[in-house]
Design a protein around this motif. Structure first.
Motif, mmCIF file in Angstrom:
data_model
loop_
_atom_site.group_PDB
_atom_site.id
_atom_site.type_symbol
_atom_site.label_atom_id
_atom_site.label_comp_id
_atom_site.label_asym_id
_atom_site.label_seq_id
_atom_site.Cartn_x
_atom_site.Cartn_y
_atom_site.Cartn_z
ATOM 1 N N VAL A 281 0.742 -1.308 -0.178
ATOM 2 C CA VAL A 281 -0.052 -0.069 0.096
ATOM 3 C C VAL A 281 0.879 1.158 -0.031
ATOM 4 O O VAL A 281 0.680 2.287 -0.568
ATOM 5 C CB VAL A 281 -1.111 0.055 1.188
ATOM 6 N N LEU A 282 1.999 1.205 0.643
ATOM 7 C CA LEU A 282 2.975 2.159 0.954
ATOM 8 C C LEU A 282 3.361 2.697 -0.648
ATOM 9 O O LEU A 282 3.584 3.890 -0.917
ATOM 10 C CB LEU A 282 3.654 2.375 2.032
ATOM 11 N N TYR B 256 3.700 5.740 -5.505
ATOM 12 C CA TYR B 256 3.358 5.807 -7.046
ATOM 13 C C TYR B 256 2.336 6.907 -7.318
ATOM 14 O O TYR B 256 2.623 7.698 -8.305
ATOM 15 C CB TYR B 256 3.123 4.551 -7.595
ATOM 16 N N TYR B 257 1.025 6.992 -6.758
ATOM 17 C CA TYR B 257 0.208 7.817 -6.961
ATOM 18 C C TYR B 257 0.833 9.181 -6.750
ATOM 19 O O TYR B 257 0.524 10.254 -7.825
ATOM 20 C CB TYR B 257 -1.097 7.670 -6.138
ATOM 21 N N GLN B 258 1.286 9.514 -5.762
ATOM 22 C CA GLN B 258 2.045 10.833 -5.456
ATOM 23 C C GLN B 258 3.025 11.334 -6.452
ATOM 24 O O GLN B 258 2.919 12.468 -6.899
ATOM 25 C CB GLN B 258 2.589 10.770 -3.973
ATOM 26 N N ARG B 259 3.809 10.403 -6.957
ATOM 27 C CA ARG B 259 4.765 10.783 -8.042
ATOM 28 C C ARG B 259 4.165 11.122 -9.312
ATOM 29 O O ARG B 259 4.779 11.719 -10.046
ATOM 30 C CB ARG B 259 5.713 9.562 -8.239
ATOM 31 N N SER B 260 2.941 10.461 -9.396
ATOM 32 C CA SER B 260 2.418 10.944 -10.688
ATOM 33 C C SER B 260 1.808 12.146 -11.085
ATOM 34 O O SER B 260 1.134 12.676 -12.077
ATOM 35 C CB SER B 260 1.348 9.578 -11.021
ATOM 36 N N ARG C 200 9.051 1.480 -14.313
ATOM 37 C CA ARG C 200 9.062 2.777 -13.511
ATOM 38 C C ARG C 200 9.816 2.574 -12.313
ATOM 39 O O ARG C 200 10.360 3.844 -12.144
ATOM 40 C CB ARG C 200 7.565 2.508 -12.706
ATOM 41 N N GLN C 201 10.116 1.742 -11.502
ATOM 42 C CA GLN C 201 11.147 1.505 -10.623
ATOM 43 C C GLN C 201 12.514 2.042 -10.867
ATOM 44 O O GLN C 201 13.407 2.905 -10.145
ATOM 45 C CB GLN C 201 11.135 0.479 -9.918
ATOM 46 N N VAL C 202 12.895 1.638 -11.952
ATOM 47 C CA VAL C 202 14.401 1.974 -12.698
ATOM 48 C C VAL C 202 14.369 3.388 -13.082
ATOM 49 O O VAL C 202 15.504 3.860 -12.785
ATOM 50 C CB VAL C 202 14.659 0.992 -13.805
ATOM 51 N N TYR C 203 13.512 4.189 -13.762
ATOM 52 C CA TYR C 203 13.259 5.585 -13.990
ATOM 53 C C TYR C 203 13.121 6.514 -13.041
ATOM 54 O O TYR C 203 13.968 7.436 -13.166
ATOM 55 C CB TYR C 203 12.316 5.461 -15.046
ATOM 56 N N ILE D 83 11.568 10.358 -18.001
ATOM 57 C CA ILE D 83 10.583 9.431 -18.544
ATOM 58 C C ILE D 83 9.524 9.270 -17.640
ATOM 59 O O ILE D 83 9.650 9.275 -16.471
ATOM 60 C CB ILE D 83 11.346 8.071 -18.608
ATOM 61 N N GLU D 84 8.358 9.274 -18.589
ATOM 62 C CA GLU D 84 7.115 9.318 -17.667
ATOM 63 C C GLU D 84 6.194 8.003 -18.386
ATOM 64 O O GLU D 84 6.132 7.866 -19.590
ATOM 65 C CB GLU D 84 6.496 10.453 -18.120
ATOM 66 N N MET D 85 5.971 7.274 -17.599
ATOM 67 C CA MET D 85 4.792 6.233 -17.859
ATOM 68 C C MET D 85 3.625 6.482 -17.405
ATOM 69 O O MET D 85 3.390 6.653 -16.140
ATOM 70 C CB MET D 85 5.315 4.775 -17.258
ATOM 71 N N PHE D 86 2.788 6.828 -18.234
ATOM 72 C CA PHE D 86 1.440 7.329 -17.910
ATOM 73 C C PHE D 86 0.590 6.395 -16.973
ATOM 74 O O PHE D 86 0.823 5.350 -16.919
ATOM 75 C CB PHE D 86 0.556 7.466 -19.213
ATOM 76 N N ALA D 87 -0.119 6.935 -16.008
ATOM 77 C CA ALA D 87 -0.579 6.247 -14.782
ATOM 78 C C ALA D 87 -1.200 4.975 -15.007
ATOM 79 O O ALA D 87 -0.874 4.087 -14.236
ATOM 80 C CB ALA D 87 -1.557 7.499 -14.095
ATOM 81 N N GLU D 88 -2.194 4.827 -15.615
ATOM 82 C CA GLU D 88 -2.949 3.654 -15.711
ATOM 83 C C GLU D 88 -3.098 3.150 -17.412
ATOM 84 O O GLU D 88 -3.321 4.204 -18.178
ATOM 85 C CB GLU D 88 -4.296 3.803 -15.248
ATOM 86 N N PRO D 89 -3.300 2.082 -17.785
ATOM 87 C CA PRO D 89 -3.352 1.701 -18.962
ATOM 88 C C PRO D 89 -4.909 2.029 -19.418
ATOM 89 O O PRO D 89 -5.855 2.085 -18.469
ATOM 90 C CB PRO D 89 -3.121 0.250 -19.009
#
Length: 435
Positions: free
Chosen positions: A130-131, A136-140, A348-351, A358-364
């Motif tokens: 959960v953390l 991830y949500y905050q970083r987006s 995402r973790q690597v970037y 580099i941005e991976m959009f939040a949700e497919p």
């Protein structure tokens, strides 16, 4: 998706349930909303739901628990935890981490994401998971638009707000609208079906109609009239082979662009935008004349020069490099969603730890777009991706892609164009596709 929901405790004589699957409802009228709920319920194979409204926005949360397995667990009427939290914290986008203090998931945490006043995600996971999801949500988001973090456990120290008394909080905010109820029937079509059944098959079929099995058949018939699955499948078949430029063609496009002049006849290239292989270049005069620019980009070579008569020092040059669109030719060529989800998470973790932009959009998203009533489980997902950086980093990134990516846009900005080696900043966008 079965058995993902779970009761998390009895508060103020209300049995709360977490882990519902929340889906947007796009219809505006009540009958249309109920039809949409029935369709999603059939696709997800569940018989219970809760609804949350915020202004004109409505979402439905689907509860897939199995009645035959859970009668002892759910002796009381169940209520949706996410619906209660959306009412309490819907004034601003929030992440609510609710520590579970009873039931089979004791000690775990229910995470509810609230956006624009309604829940968009509702999952049960370990505290560490959960953390990670909250981070991830905050970083987006931009710093000025971060989620408010709420928890009922002071040990979750990242929370901005702590709920001190769970029972008092639930008693204050729970309402009848939060109750999980059975999927509604379409009574207009139902009455017509009842009349037909009584005429054709008599009283015996009338009795069968009121049984659970007959209700499910009636529900399936109603949803079949609205089902867009066949239409979606046809659109998918037409689009599969033409989603974007392959890595090889994208590199060809880049090389073709590198071969163009950046400074010519007193004109400097300011920026370039490409949609697939069709590119638009913005030029600015630094002493040159419009006829010099037109001479540099002749029409017979495929260029188009658009002059700005109001501002002659600015001009636009177009060129289509005529590269073919590519894509998977059949469903079986698509990546598997579960595998791609894991791979994207690792990327995402690597970037996050790199200095690359580099941005991976939040949700497919469901692809092709425009089919809101299609369940994500039965559709192709598109994972959007964006890279910003210099030429060498961009080329290395494109070559390093292990998964099949298809590119759809490219932007370039330039600095020091008069020098022998102008500085180029690239903005590349593409997507992965999975089923």
């Amino acid at each position: 998706m079965k058995d993902e929901t779970s009761t998390i405790g009895l508060y103020a004589k209300r049995l709360l349930v977490a882990g519902l699957s929340w889906q947007p409802v796009f219809a505006r009228r009540v009958w249309g909303q109920m039809a949409e709920v029935r369709q999603n319920a059939l696709l997800m194979d569940c018989s219970f739901y809760a609804a949350v409204k915020a202004g004109k926005t409505m979402v439905a949360g689907f509860d897939n628990y199995d009645e035959s397995l859970s009668k002892e667990e759910r002796k009381e009427a169940p209520y949706a935890l996410a619906a209660v939290l959306a009412r309490a914290f819907g004034d601003t986008d929030s992440l609510v981490a609710w520590r579970i203090r009873a039931g089979d998931r004791l000690g775990e945490v229910a995470l509810v994401v609230i956006e624009h006043g309604v829940p968009t995600m509702d999952v049960i996971a370990t505290e560490s998971e959960v953390l990670a999801m909250m981070e991830y949500y905050q970083r987006s988001r931009e710093e000025s638009q971060l989620f408010r973090v709420v928890s009922n456990d002071t040990k979750i120290w990242v929370a901005d707000v702590h709920i001190e008394d769970d029972a008092a909080f639930i008693k204050r905010h729970v309402q009848r609208n939060d109750k999980i109820q059975t999927i509604p029937l379409d009574y207009k079509n139902l009455s017509q079906l009842i009349a037909l059944v009584f005429v054709v098959l008599g009283a015996w079929m009338g009795y069968q109609y009121y049984s659970d099995a007959s209700q499910k058949r009636a529900l399936a018939q109603q949803i079949a009239l609205q089902d867009k699955t066949q239409e979606y499948g046809q659109a998918l078949e037409q689009s599969l082979g033409r989603v974007g430029l392959s890595n090889a063609d994208y590199q060809t496009l880049l090389q073709s662009i590198y071969d163009l002049p950046y400074f010519i006849n007193g004109w400097a290239l300011q920026s370039m935008e490409c949609k697939y292989a069709a590119c638009t270049m913005k030029w600015m005069s630094v002493g040159g004349y419009t006829d010099q620019l037109e001479a540099a980009f002749p029409v017979k070579e495929g260029y188009g020069v658009l002059l700005n008569k109001a501002t002659p020092s600015q001009a636009v040059v177009t060129r289509n490099f005529n590269l073919p669109l590519s894509g998977p030719k059949a469903w079986r060529e698509l990546a598997v969603k579960s595998e791609l989800d894991n791979w994207v998470l690792k990327q995402r973790q690597v970037y996050e730890h790199s200095k690359l932009k580099i941005e991976m959009f939040a949700e497919p998203e469901i692809w092709p777009t425009g089919y809101a009533n299609i369940s994500p489980e039965g559709a192709v997902s598109r994972y959007r991706f964006r890279f910003k950086g210099g030429v060498s980093m961009a080329e290395a990134f494109i070559r390093a892609q292990e998964k099949s990516m298809y590119w759809d846009s490219l932007s370039m900005t330039f600095a020091a164009v008069r020098s022998a080696a102008p500085e180029i900043e690239l903005d590349l966008q593409g997507a992965y596709y999975a089923y």
